[in-house]
Design a protein around this motif. Structure first.
Motif, PDB file in Angstrom:
ATOM      1  N   THR A 115      39.202  41.938  35.681  1.00 12.76           N
ATOM      2  CA  THR A 115      40.450  42.480  36.238  1.00 12.76           C
ATOM      3  C   THR A 115      41.214  43.300  35.209  1.00 12.76           C
ATOM      4  O   THR A 115      41.353  42.891  34.055  1.00 12.76           O
ATOM      5  N   GLY A 158      45.850  45.270  39.129  1.00 13.82           N
ATOM      6  CA  GLY A 158      44.791  44.295  38.940  1.00 13.82           C
ATOM      7  C   GLY A 158      45.203  42.897  39.370  1.00 13.82           C
ATOM      8  O   GLY A 158      44.453  42.191  40.060  1.00 13.82           O
ATOM      9  N   GLU A 171      43.457  40.992  42.496  1.00 12.57           N
ATOM     10  CA  GLU A 171      42.760  39.718  42.314  1.00 12.57           C
ATOM     11  C   GLU A 171      43.355  38.623  43.209  1.00 12.57           C
ATOM     12  O   GLU A 171      42.612  37.834  43.810  1.00 12.57           O
TER      13      GLU A 171
END
Length: 412
Positions: A181, A187, A191
């Motif tokens: 990530t 990110g 995630e």
């Protein structure tokens, strides 16, 4: 009237007439100046960084194409396009748009990659009561807790990107996952959304690592992924970093050992850079693909002739967002942010022939497609990279309005 007063009265009348004429002339000049004043659009792009290929100068071109297709004018005023490289830095981007609004008379800003940048710019635009047509950044926060009544979010967001890809991979046996990530707002949001979707589909997340922006060596991260034993290695990064991760995964033999790679935000230019030998089998969720229908093919050919590459979904979304804003200005009869956003939300969107809508929190709703990247043998021509796996209806793809924490929606 006294003969001595008559000349004074005539002089007063002449002065009044002259003053009226001067006032009327000044008002006419002001009206003419206002009519001649250009409507300005700012394209806030990454022109040299990791996202330059997926947006960059191509996003500026897409904006100009939308203005040209609209006729170059709105409200009898010429439309001008400004652009700037915000260097993927929230403070730099905020300073640019503040100057655009305060000094350059920019009425709307579009593109805006990188979620942290988009959130910072959105705060400025909310303060200045200016419209953002965000066609690149993907965080759901833009229409959630940090929403703005003047923001329209065109890019497919982290929630919608997670749904189709995750469901397909888990159903085909990819039940355990490991994340690589990017360590910034996108990110983290990607995630989290993907993890929720994995668990809902019956899978598990066994671990993950984070890398800073600008990383070029992914060796240690890939070794951790290999050591995890996960069936799927998910990439919650973007642009050049996604390309670098996939290339190095091939060098480390990740897929040859049986692990599968999943990229959550993958662009056609990424596939072009990787080549089908490396990219084959990857899943891609997108509302836009150049070869989807006759209208996408026609527009993409025009874009290709001027840019030398097929458009990414970011570039296509920038074109559509700009065109819809111009329609909103025309319908509202003004560039006032409140009036234009109301007009835009009241009219249907046109996603290259596929109808859509804009929710009151600013989320644009449209159907997406889940694609899989073709093998070299399956591809019949340059840029013939995707095959359709399934359609993802808007109602399935995007978070429902009742799940939103957007303050001005909750207040209604």
């Amino acid at each position: 009237m006294n003969q001595f007063l008559r000349p004074l009265a005539l002089t007063a009348a002449l002065l009044a007439t002259t003053a009226f004429g001067a006032s009327a002339g000044a008002n006419a000049q002001t009206a003419n100046a206002q009519a001649a004043k250009p409507v300005r659009i700012g394209v806030l792009a990454d022109e040299a960084g990791f996202a330059s290929d997926i947006g960059g100068k191509g996003a500026v071109l897409a904006t100009r194409m939308a203005v040209e297709d609209f006729g170059g004018k709105v409200l009898d005023r010429p439309v001008e396009v400004l652009s700037a490289d915000m260097q993927n830095k929230p403070d730099v981007a905020s300073n640019i748009v503040r100057s655009w609004f305060d000094i350059d008379g920019v009425d709307m800003v579009t593109d805006i990659p990188v979620s942290s940048v988009a959130l910072a710019v959105q705060a400025v635009a909310r303060e200045k009561k200016k419209v953002l047509m965000i066609s690149a950044a993907t965080t759901t926060e833009l229409t959630n807790a940090q929403c703005s009544p003047y923001t329209i979010h065109w890019a497919d967001d982290t929630a919608s990107l997670a749904v189709g890809t995750t469901k397909a991979v888990v159903q085909s046996g990819g039940t355990s996952w490991y994340f690589i990530t990017a360590d910034f707002a996108f990110g983290s949001a990607m995630e989290k959304a993907a993890t929720d979707a994995i668990k809902q589909a019956g899978g598990t997340v066994v671990g993950g690592v984070r890398h800073p922006m600008g990383t070029s060596d992914f060796g240690s991260y890939l070794l951790s992924a290999q050591g995890s034993g996960a069936k799927v290695v998910a990439l919650a990064n973007v642009g050049a970093e996604t390309i670098g991760t996939i290339k190095q995964a091939g060098e480390f033999g990740l897929t040859q050992s049986g692990q599968r790679l999943v990229g959550y935000i993958v662009f056609i230019t990424d596939i072009h850079s990787l080549g089908l030998d490396l990219a084959k089998g990857l899943y891609v969720t997108s509302g836009f693909y150049w070869d989807r229908n006759d209208r996408t093919r026609a527009w993409s050919k025009r874009f290709f002739d001027r840019h030398g590459k097929m458009p990414t979904k970011e570039q296509a979304n920038t074109y559509l967002a700009t065109l819809h804003w111009l329609k909103g200005v025309k319908a509202a009869g003004t560039t006032d942010a409140e009036a234009v956003t109301a007009a835009m939300k009241a009219m249907p969107t046109d996603y290259f022939g596929t109808p859509g809508s804009i929710r009151k929190d600013g989320r644009v709703l449209y159907d997406l497609e889940l694609y899989q990247v073709k093998s070299p043998a399956e591809s019949k021509a340059p840029w013939d990279y995707y095959k359709q796996v399934r359609s993802i209806p808007a109602a399935e793809a995007f978070l429902p309005l009742e799940a939103s924490a957007c303050p001005f929606v909750k207040a209604q």
